[in-house]
Design a protein around this motif. Sequence first.
Motif, short mmCIF file in Angstrom:
data_model
loop_
_atom_site.label_atom_id
_atom_site.label_comp_id
_atom_site.label_asym_id
_atom_site.label_seq_id
_atom_site.Cartn_x
_atom_site.Cartn_y
_atom_site.Cartn_z
N LYS A 156 -1.88 -3.14 13.09
CA LYS A 156 -0.57 -3.64 12.70
C LYS A 156 0.35 -2.48 12.37
O LYS A 156 -0.09 -1.40 12.01
N GLU A 157 1.63 -2.75 12.49
CA GLU A 157 2.61 -1.72 12.17
C GLU A 157 2.56 -1.39 10.69
O GLU A 157 2.00 -2.14 9.89
N ALA A 158 3.20 -0.31 10.36
CA ALA A 158 3.25 0.11 8.96
C ALA A 158 3.90 -0.98 8.10
O ALA A 158 4.82 -1.65 8.53
N ARG A 159 3.36 -1.16 6.93
CA ARG A 159 3.88 -2.17 6.01
C ARG A 159 4.63 -1.47 4.91
O ARG A 159 4.18 -0.48 4.35
N ARG A 160 5.80 -1.99 4.61
CA ARG A 160 6.62 -1.41 3.53
C ARG A 160 6.05 -1.83 2.17
O ARG A 160 5.68 -2.97 1.97
N ILE A 161 6.06 -0.90 1.26
CA ILE A 161 5.61 -1.16 -0.10
C ILE A 161 6.85 -1.13 -1.00
O ILE A 161 7.62 -0.16 -1.00
N LYS A 162 6.99 -2.20 -1.78
CA LYS A 162 8.14 -2.29 -2.67
C LYS A 162 7.89 -1.36 -3.86
O LYS A 162 6.81 -1.33 -4.45
#
Length: 142
Positions: free
Chosen positions: A131-137
């Motif tokens: 999966k593509e990179a996931r943004r972390i809040k």
Amino acid sequence: MAIPARRQGRSLFPDLPEWFESFPSRLAWPAMADLYTVRIEEYPEGDRYLVRAEIPGIDPGKDLDITVQDGMLTIRAERTEETQEKHRSEFRYGSFTRTVALPAGAKEDDIQADYNAGILTVSVGLGEAKKEARRIKVTHTE
């Protein structure tokens, strides 16, 4: 009237295509010269990824080494020159190396290789691409 004939043998100046092929090695750029030693084609076919390499004149049992690590497939081969006097030889001898980046989802534990008529075919199983990179809040606390 005499008809000019093409002169046989080696002249002081190499043929222009021959000179351009050896150009990088003339400037002592061996890594760049290796770019032209193993010609490949690569493409997906069904659930496999194929890499075909043109490596004629080798014994795949002793002159060929294929490794995979961290998504990189490396093909190493060595062609040794027979010791006999030749009038002219345009064959390339020595070690040849080519490294290919495998696509996302390539299964490094599902690789097969076959050598036939001077063509090496390496088949790599394909799975789901990561999966593509996931943004972390990021929270801000004071």
